[in-house]
Design an enzyme around this catalytic site. Sequence first.
Site, PDB file in Angstrom:
ATOM      1  N   HIS A 112      99.213   5.687  91.558  1.00 14.10           N
ATOM      2  CA  HIS A 112      97.884   5.510  91.590  1.00 14.10           C
ATOM      3  C   HIS A 112      97.523   4.326  91.605  1.00 14.10           C
ATOM      4  CE1 HIS A 112      94.017   6.052  89.053  1.00 14.10           C
ATOM      5  NE2 HIS A 112      93.758   6.280  90.243  1.00 14.10           N
ATOM      6  N   ASN A 145      92.238   5.969  82.857  1.00 15.82           N
ATOM      7  CA  ASN A 145      91.211   6.733  82.797  1.00 15.82           C
ATOM      8  C   ASN A 145      91.088   7.657  81.514  1.00 15.82           C
ATOM      9  OD1 ASN A 145      89.748   6.398  85.143  1.00 15.82           O
ATOM     10  ND2 ASN A 145      91.362   7.542  86.524  1.00 15.82           N
ATOM     11  N   SER A 165      93.999  10.409  90.800  1.00 16.44           N
ATOM     12  CA  SER A 165      93.718   9.710  89.560  1.00 16.44           C
ATOM     13  C   SER A 165      93.374  10.540  88.335  1.00 16.44           C
ATOM     14  CB  SER A 165      92.199   9.094  89.651  1.00 16.44           C
ATOM     15  OG  SER A 165      91.208   9.814  90.102  1.00 16.44           O
ATOM     16  N   GLU A 173      99.501   2.588  88.685  1.00 15.08           N
ATOM     17  CA  GLU A 173     100.175   3.488  87.823  1.00 15.08           C
ATOM     18  C   GLU A 173     101.212   4.263  88.293  1.00 15.08           C
ATOM     19  OE1 GLU A 173      96.686   4.376  84.436  1.00 15.08           O
ATOM     20  OE2 GLU A 173      96.542   5.397  86.319  1.00 15.08           O
TER      21      GLU A 173
END
Length: 392
Positions: A137, A187, A116, A149
Amino acid sequence: MIIGIIGSGAMGAGIAQVVATAGHTVRLLDQNRQALDRAGKSIQGSLDKLAEKGKLTTEQAAEIFGRLHLTQDIGAFNDCELVLEAIVEDLTVKQQLFREVEMMVPDTCILASNTSSLSIASIAAACQKPERFIGIHFFNPAPIMQLVEVIPAVQTRPGLAEQVRDLVQSWGKLPVLTKDTPGFIVNRVARPFYGEAIRMQEEGIADMPTIDWALTELGGFRMGPFTLMDFIGHDVNYRVTESVFTAFFFDPRFKPSFTQKRLFEAGYYGRKSGRGFYSYAEGAVPPEPTRDEALGRLILNRVLAMLINEAVDALHLNVASRDDLELAMTKGVNYPKGLLAWADELGLPTVLATLDDLYAEYHEDRYRASALLRRMVRQNQTFFQHESALSR
């Protein structure tokens, strides 16, 4: 297709369930036999619950579990077509793992990481054939969360990202393509939701329950930032913030807070430890917010301006497409609206004015507006009403 999953923790087990449900033979590898057994029981329990709810028949649940093979032998990957790791977030450990995996798998096998926060290029660099390496991900819990992702590295061969995106889509997931930049989409773009909330609390603009109230009741977010950080755990959330900040060469936009760092250092991780920003001790009474709508709007607009600016900048730097950015934030962190559509709704000039006012007040790069946002305001463009907004 035979797929190998390395790591039988919550994430690895969840991914194994996803790909087995999609019809693939799955080899789930872990050196720890007890962890493997726990993963097997967890997947079995999850499938049984789906059968009880009528989402699967008992026969289907048994077939899915029958496609799952638990192993401690890396040699079992000798006929895998895809191997995906979901182990500890440690670059050295991941690199060493793939050096070993590469010797066991066919030359045509795709290698992937569920990281991540680490650079896909850095992990791929450990491989003799880095062109077959890619990031995939998932979000936790993998069987429930729709977003995935897909992150090609600079070494990834042309066409592999699209191939993997189609594969992930066939698993019933919603894949988005993103550049190999710190935090990828979710993120990266979500950092201000936490950081700006803490900043306002530190300055005494509002207390934690009031900020949480403003974001949920007025903004429509499912959880306020302080409640969400406590839910995620400061051992996870703080580390991600620190990792993104470092990876962005210490860009002030991603600067962590001492407030959260101290909670992390004290072991006050949130719900899991019984204390974080809030107390979760038995009998603890949640503090009441100040339900002042004017104050709430100020809080909401400040956080939204920061989130929107991050999404706009990600678009400006071609981290992802407009539609993938919107999909990532609505399906990856369940935002009530895509941030670019929200920008149109608020009015781009309003968002820019909020950022410029903050910059004038603080003179910190944290509040610098994206060049794309400034340009679009100047040219009277929007993200969705006029498609020309994306031509630059």
